[in-house]
Structures are given as C-alpha cells and as structure tokens.
Write an enzyme that holds these catalytic residues in place. Structure first.
Site, PDB file in Angstrom:
ATOM      1  N   CYS A   2       0.823  -1.214   0.000  1.00 41.04           N
ATOM      2  CA  CYS A   2       0.000   0.000   0.000  1.00 41.04           C
ATOM      3  C   CYS A   2       0.859   1.267   0.000  1.00 41.04           C
ATOM      4  CB  CYS A   2      -0.863   0.029   1.247  1.00 41.04           C
ATOM      5  SG  CYS A   2      -1.885  -1.416   1.424  1.00 41.04           S
ATOM      6  N   ARG A  27       5.563  -0.302  -6.281  1.00 38.78           N
ATOM      7  CA  ARG A  27       5.546  -1.107  -5.055  1.00 38.78           C
ATOM      8  C   ARG A  27       4.529  -2.235  -5.116  1.00 38.78           C
ATOM      9  NH1 ARG A  27       7.375   2.368  -0.579  1.00 38.78           N
ATOM     10  NH2 ARG A  27       5.960   1.283   0.770  1.00 38.78           N
ATOM     11  N   TRP A  75      -2.896  -2.768  -1.520  1.00 38.65           N
ATOM     12  CA  TRP A  75      -2.439  -4.128  -1.793  1.00 38.65           C
ATOM     13  C   TRP A  75      -3.208  -4.997  -0.801  1.00 38.65           C
ATOM     14  CZ3 TRP A  75       0.705  -7.929   0.743  1.00 38.65           C
ATOM     15  CH2 TRP A  75       1.287  -8.874  -0.108  1.00 38.65           C
ATOM     16  N   ASN A  99      -2.066   2.360   5.807  1.00 44.12           N
ATOM     17  CA  ASN A  99      -1.147   1.257   5.484  1.00 44.12           C
ATOM     18  C   ASN A  99      -0.917   0.473   6.763  1.00 44.12           C
ATOM     19  OD1 ASN A  99      -0.865   2.344   2.980  1.00 44.12           O
ATOM     20  ND2 ASN A  99       1.301   2.894   3.192  1.00 44.12           N
ATOM     21  N   GLY A 100      -0.735  -0.844   6.634  1.00 46.00           N
ATOM     22  CA  GLY A 100      -0.473  -1.658   7.813  1.00 46.00           C
ATOM     23  C   GLY A 100      -1.642  -2.572   8.100  1.00 46.00           C
ATOM     24  N   GLU A 482      20.116 -16.634  -5.257  1.00 53.13           N
ATOM     25  CA  GLU A 482      19.629 -15.346  -5.740  1.00 53.13           C
ATOM     26  C   GLU A 482      19.217 -15.453  -7.216  1.00 53.13           C
ATOM     27  OE1 GLU A 482      18.576 -12.712  -4.575  1.00 53.13           O
ATOM     28  OE2 GLU A 482      18.739 -11.245  -6.190  1.00 53.13           O
ATOM     29  N   LYS A 486      15.481 -14.702  -8.610  1.00 54.07           N
ATOM     30  CA  LYS A 486      15.191 -13.743  -9.700  1.00 54.07           C
ATOM     31  C   LYS A 486      14.323 -14.420 -10.750  1.00 54.07           C
ATOM     32  CE  LYS A 486      15.881 -10.768  -8.314  1.00 54.07           C
ATOM     33  NZ  LYS A 486      16.452 -10.389  -7.082  1.00 54.07           N
ATOM     34  N   GLU A 489      10.741 -14.999  -9.480  1.00 58.41           N
ATOM     35  CA  GLU A 489      10.020 -13.731  -9.265  1.00 58.41           C
ATOM     36  C   GLU A 489       9.458 -13.170 -10.559  1.00 58.41           C
ATOM     37  OE1 GLU A 489      11.824 -10.994  -5.726  1.00 58.41           O
ATOM     38  OE2 GLU A 489      13.193 -11.399  -7.361  1.00 58.41           O
ATOM     39  N   HIS A 505      21.807 -35.992  -3.470  1.00 62.10           N
ATOM     40  CA  HIS A 505      20.997 -36.370  -2.306  1.00 62.10           C
ATOM     41  C   HIS A 505      19.529 -36.071  -2.535  1.00 62.10           C
ATOM     42  CE1 HIS A 505      24.589 -37.297  -0.116  1.00 62.10           C
ATOM     43  NE2 HIS A 505      25.083 -36.107  -0.389  1.00 62.10           N
ATOM     44  N   LYS A 603       7.305  -4.385  -3.735  1.00 61.99           N
ATOM     45  CA  LYS A 603       8.697  -3.949  -3.625  1.00 61.99           C
ATOM     46  C   LYS A 603       9.109  -3.793  -2.170  1.00 61.99           C
ATOM     47  CE  LYS A 603      12.588  -2.408  -5.098  1.00 61.99           C
ATOM     48  NZ  LYS A 603      13.479  -3.426  -5.655  1.00 61.99           N
TER      49      LYS A 603
HETATM   50  C1  G6P Z   1      10.474  -7.869  -1.052  1.00 57.93           C
HETATM   51  C2  G6P Z   1      11.095  -7.474  -2.381  1.00 57.93           C
HETATM   52  C3  G6P Z   1      12.476  -8.116  -2.511  1.00 57.93           C
HETATM   53  C4  G6P Z   1      13.342  -7.747  -1.322  1.00 57.93           C
HETATM   54  C5  G6P Z   1      12.659  -8.090   0.013  1.00 57.93           C
HETATM   55  C6  G6P Z   1      13.401  -7.477   1.187  1.00 57.93           C
HETATM   56  O1  G6P Z   1      10.195  -9.227  -1.042  1.00 57.93           O
HETATM   57  O2  G6P Z   1      10.277  -7.894  -3.457  1.00 57.93           O
HETATM   58  O3  G6P Z   1      13.088  -7.655  -3.694  1.00 57.93           O
HETATM   59  O4  G6P Z   1      14.553  -8.450  -1.395  1.00 57.93           O
HETATM   60  O5  G6P Z   1      11.343  -7.534   0.038  1.00 57.93           O
HETATM   61  O6  G6P Z   1      13.355  -6.076   1.060  1.00 57.93           O
HETATM   62  P1  G6P Z   1      14.383  -5.083   1.711  1.00 57.93           P
HETATM   63  O7  G6P Z   1      13.882  -3.707   1.323  1.00 57.93           O
HETATM   64  O8  G6P Z   1      14.319  -5.311   3.191  1.00 57.93           O
HETATM   65  O9  G6P Z   1      15.721  -5.373   1.159  1.00 57.93           O
END
Ligand code: G6P
Length: 608
Positions: A2, A27, A75, A99-100, A482, A486, A489, A505, A603
């Site tokens: 949000c 976001r 959101w 928000n929250g 990572e 990616k 995602e 394993h 985000k």
């Molecule tokens: C969300 C984002 C990720 C990010 C994670 C942690 O899941 O989509 O890209 O790595 O939050 O966010 P931060 O701002 O704490 O690095």
C-alpha cells in the site's frame, strides 16, 4: 504494498496526489483512490480497481478538485481487491487512508456494529474510520478523536485523515508503517515514501514511531505517543537529483542492471583509502568498538538475506569470526542465544521491511554489543533506529526484483569484512587485496554486462520450461539462490538452488532433458568438485548452462558455457550475479510477463 499520499495547499492538489500514486506504483497494488476536500467543504471520494490510470479515467468522469486531499494505492490484505475495499474509507464526514494491519479489528468491528455503524467493506481500515467518527461524536474535536482512536489500535499503521468540519487541516500518524511529511512553500504533503513527493519537494520531516501530526498550509505540529509536542527536524533528501524514468531502457529492471557499475562506484565513494578502508564512516564510536566484536548475527529478508549469506563466507574465512545468518521472520519469533560482544547486522534495500525492522527492535533487548543497518535509504526507519549505519548508494530501485540494491549490499558487506580485519590489525595484505578488488568492481561489472547478447540467446531455451535448477558451491551457492529467486520472481518458472554437493541427495532425480541446470562455476578451489557435479547432470541428459571464467571456456568445446572475466576470487560472487540477473530478465521477456511489477509481489513489504 500500500502507498499513501496527502497534500494541503492553496491550489488544486489532485494532480499532486495522482503523480504521487504513480510514483508509488512500482511497489505493487490492486486498487487506488482519492478523497478531496472540495470548495463546498465536502469530501469527494473516487476509487477504482486496477491501475492508477483507471483511477484517472474515473476522475475524468467524476472530477475531484480541492486544496486538500489524501490518496492511496491498496495491496489487499483484509478483503479481496474490489472498489468497496479500496481506500479512502469514510464515516460521518471524515475520510482516511491506511497502510499496515490493525490486529484488533474484529473486536472493534463488533463494538462499532453494536453502536449502529454500518460496514461497507471487509477491511480493517473502515473500522478505524468509524472509530474516529465515534470518538468525534463524543469530543467534537478532530485531534482529540484521532488521538483517542489511535490509543485503541493494536498493530501497524500509517494513517492520514481529513474531516469536513476542519477543511483546512490534514492529520496523520505512524506506528510500525513509514510516513514522512513533505515541506513545501506554504504547502505540506505526506507520503509513505519520500519518492512520491520528490515531484514537489526534497525536504522532509520523518515521523518517529507513535508520532501523530496536524498539518495546515503553513503549519506543522507533531506529537509523540505520550501526546507531548516534539520537533522532527527538516532533512534534505539525498537522491533528489536522480532520475526516476526508464530513459532509453524498456524496463526499470534492465536500467537498474546496467546502472550497477555506477551504483557500486557511488557506494564506494569516500569509503576507501590507499590500501585501507575508512572505518569512521560507520558512525560514532564504531571504529574503536568494532575491534571488540566476537560474533556476528545477520538478519534480513529476500534478496537482502542472500547478501547476508555471501557475507558469512567472507567474514568467517577472512576474519575468523563466527557469523550466523537468518531470515528476519524466523529470527524475531524465536529464542536467540546472543554470546557476549555480538554485532547484529540488518540488511535491507528499503529500510522499511516489517520483519527486518521488528527484528532490529526485538534485538534491542537481547544484549547485543551494537546494531548496524546496511541500507539504501538514508532516512529509513532501519537506519534511524540502528546504532551504526552503512549506506549503499544504489539510487532508487523501482523494479520489484532487486538487482543493483543486491550488488551494492555485497560491496558494503565486503567493505565491512575488510574493516573488521583492519581494526584487528590482521592480514594487511588481505585488507589491501580487498580494497583493490573492490576498486576494480565497476570496470569488471561493465565487462560482464557486454554478455547480454549471448545470454539473450540462451534465454530462448526457457520458453517452454516450468522448472529450473541452480547450482553453486561456497559463496556462489547463495548467488545460485539469488539467481533462482530472480527467475521465479519475474518469469514465474519454478526454480530451486542447491549447493552442488547436495545434488545427488535428491534433486538429481528431477534431472532429465527437460530440466535446465544453471551452474555458477568460477575458477576457485571448489571448481574441480563442481565439475564432477556437472558431469552427473550431463550423464542424465540435463540441459547444462554454465557461467564460468574465461580459462574454463577455453578448456574444450563448451557450447553452453558463458565466459566471464577472470577476477580476484573475493569479488566473484558480485560478478557472477550479473549474468544471472540478465538471464532472468530475458527469460521473463520470452515469457511475456510484467517484468517490473511481477504478479502478487511488492517492492517494499511493510506488513508481516
Ligand atoms: C520484497 C522485495 C524483494 C526484497 C525483500 C526485502 O520481497 O520484493 O526484492 O529483497 O522484500 O526487502 P528489503 O527492502 O528489506 O531489502
């Protein structure tokens, strides 16, 4: 997640609200809305599901203009994405955005229903609107009613409020969710992220936990949780000069991948001496107390967690300090054993991730020597609440999938490893070697980016794939993690990373001609072992895609091997991240997904 925008001025603020919402679009959200105080002193509310563009369309048929207003991108948490659940929510001449999550919303809802309030949504936010209205009926003062309602809320909130009986005053409050006040020339604004307001100001007052505020065109009063008036100083926003448009690039993610040489150079600016690191940048007394550190705990989420996992290899192998790395959502709810002289490091791009922030607050009572935040946002809650800070200077990252924030976090963590070595007077050669390797990074990353055409061709092979495996060893195992994150995602391909030695394993059972296996194979001490693991894949017909150093590529016919520059082993985790980012980006293009705003993701995750 949000987003909130608000403004009070002596002009029509609807364009400011809409531009603010557009700037928060990255976001992730599912509906949007505005509430504007019209010249007739009435709140006009317009809401729409979908994108901000749809809200703008709704505003064309139902224009809302006025000198004060609040706006929101939602959101969904409580109640599905629908216009009735979109904010602002209204009650008896007031409107709020939130928000929250209000944890005691059920109890409050039944109490307010018994009092006769009718609910039109499933949200926890509408409960707050009615609660303020109920208190207003009793006190006849908006400020008193707002305060009384805040005292009844359990959970997290950033709130903004307008009331028809006070058409020249905007109210807001924060507890657990970020909120800043923007300072203009006889205008005030508020937002959940300063980026929303860089269109109108680069001067901000950052609210602290429990603060609430009253804004007029030329006045700003802030009170803390005990209703004591407090001063929150005006601060200049650091990234104000940075461009937030895509420029020549098709997507923010691609732009941000290509910005990495600059982002790394900016992060290193002012941190390196000739053959040493400048430890004074960490903050007051950090330099002397760093030598007392005997253990390290690292806590983070998502991509930032992966940066922490790489750092563990550096810290344990170079400095010899025990280092434990954990996701914040687990750490904050378990019993943590904290040995004497332990440094807690939190890593976060945004500095507002709810679990990471909660972990930092939890840690305050656990007897740590000190807390350090590694973060990309100077004014964020995490930075303000930690003892020491190490800022990355990646600039705003708009693509949901983190790229330049990750590599700059790695740079900060290698810098920190070097600082820990240096303050102990240990291994000056290693200190000098790390410094020189860090300096070489922008150039080396620039070289890696030239591999894009070859990676584009490889990406086509993923067109019909639903699964992929990623393999690595040592510090390249978290890089494989990572890479897998990616890919899932942004292309929605199910991807898993394994330490290559674990292949036999279990996961080897999955390998056949339909399974791409991406391996990270730099020329290090584990390369021969990794090669044996790759042979196991080849023998079972798996489709191997290997990122290796130039010398391996020359080692016989390896059509599916992409060669990277030979670099000092210490920085190869940073280098090998680049082709994996490019691979997932180009696979997402092949799959036709929404690269910058992948489905269901946000985000900045400011709720648990
Ligand atoms: C969300 C984002 C990720 C990010 C994670 C942690 O899941 O989509 O890209 O790595 O939050 O966010 P931060 O701002 O704490 O690095």
């Amino acid at each position: 997640m949000c987003g909130i925008v608000g403004a009070i001025a002596q002009r029509n603020i609807t364009p400011i609200l809409l531009e603010g919402l557009r700037r928060l679009e990255y976001r992730g959200y599912d509906s949007a809305g505005v509430a504007v105080m019209t010249a007739a002193r009435q709140i006009q509310r317009v809401r729409a599901t979908g994108k901000v563009a749809e809200l703008e369309e709704a505003l064309r048929t139902d224009p809302a203009t006025g000198a004060m207003g609040i706006a929101h991108t939602r959101w969904a948490t409580h109640g599905k994405p629908a216009e009735r659940n979109a904010h602002p929510h209204v009650s008896d001449g007031l409107a709020i955005v939130h928000n929250g999550i209000i944890e005691n919303h059920s109890a409050l809802r039944s109490r307010l229903s018994d009092m006769g309030y009718m609910f039109t949504s499933e949200t926890d936010t509408e409960v707050v609107a009615h609660l303020i209205a109920a208190h207003y009926r009793q006190s006849g003062s908006v400020l008193t009613a707002f305060r009384a309602a805040l005292k009844e809320l359990h959970g997290a909130y950033a709130l903004a409020l307008v009331h028809e009986d006070e058409p020249d005053t905007l109210y807001c409050a924060r507890m657990g969710s970020p909120l800043v006040i923007g300072v203009g020339c006889e205008e005030h604004y508020l937002a959940s992220d300063p980026l929303a307001l860089l269109q109108v100001t680069d001067r901000f007052r950052y609210l602290e936990e429990g603060d609430h505020a009253q804004l007029t065109c030329d006045g700003c009063s802030i009170w803390d949780a005990r209703d004591q008036i407090v001063e929150r100083p005006v601060q200049q926003y650091e990234h104000a000069a940075l461009s937030m448009d895509k420029g020549e690039y098709r997507h923010y993610m691609l732009k941000e991948i290509f910005e990495q040489p600059q982002a790394i150079a900016d992060t290193l600016t002012g941190t390196l001496g000739d053959n040493h690191v400048l430890t004074a940048i960490l903050g007051p007394d950090a330099e002397s107390r760093l030598a007392d550190v005997r253990h390290i705990h690292i806590v983070a989420c998502g991509t930032s967690f992966h940066a922490g996992l790489v750092a563990r290899y550096w810290i344990e192998s170079q400095v010899g300090l025990p280092c434990q790395v954990e996701v914040a959502s687990e750490y904050r709810y378990r019993t943590v054993v904290v040995p004497d002289n332990t440094l807690l490091i939190t890593i976060s791009q945004s500095g507002e991730t709810a679990d990471t922030l909660a972990a930092l607050r939890f840690a305050r009572n656990e007897g740590y020597l000190a807390t350090l935040a590694i973060c990309n946002v100077a004014g964020s809650s995490l930075v303000r609440e930690a003892d020491w800070r190490l800022l990355t200077h990646a600039g705003p990252e708009i693509g949901v999938a983190s790229t330049k924030a990750f590599t700059t976090q790695l740079v900060a963590l290698l810098w920190l490893t070097t600082a820990l070595l240096q303050v102990r007077g240990k291994a000056p050669e290693q200190v000098a070697r790390n410094v020189s390797a860090l300096r070489s990074l922008p150039g080396v990353i620039g070289e890696a980016l030239t591999l894009e055409p070859a990676i584009t061709r490889l990406a086509e092979r993923f067109a019909n794939k639903h699964h992929a495996l990623f393999l690595g060893r040592g510090p390249h195992y978290p890089i494989a993690m990572e890479g897998a994150l990616k890919l899932k995602e942004i292309s929605y391909i199910h991807a898993e990373a394994y330490a290559a030695g674990e292949l036999k394993h279990g996961p080897l059972a999955l390998v056949d001609e339909d399974m791409p296996v991406v391996s990270v194979a730099p020329s290090d001490s584990l390369l021969e072992k990794l090669k044996s693991n790759l042979e196991e894949v080849r023998a079972r017909g798996g489709q191997l895609i290997t990122f290796a150093c130039e010398s391996i590529k020359q080692d016989g016919d390896q059509p599916d091997t992409i060669a990277l520059p030979q670099v000092d082993e210490v920085i190869s985790p940073v280098l090998y991240t680049i082709p994996l980012q490019l691979l997932s980006y180009h696979v997402a293009l092949v799959k036709g997904t929404d690269v910058d705003k992948p489905r269901n993701l946000a985000k900045s995750v400011t709720v648990e």
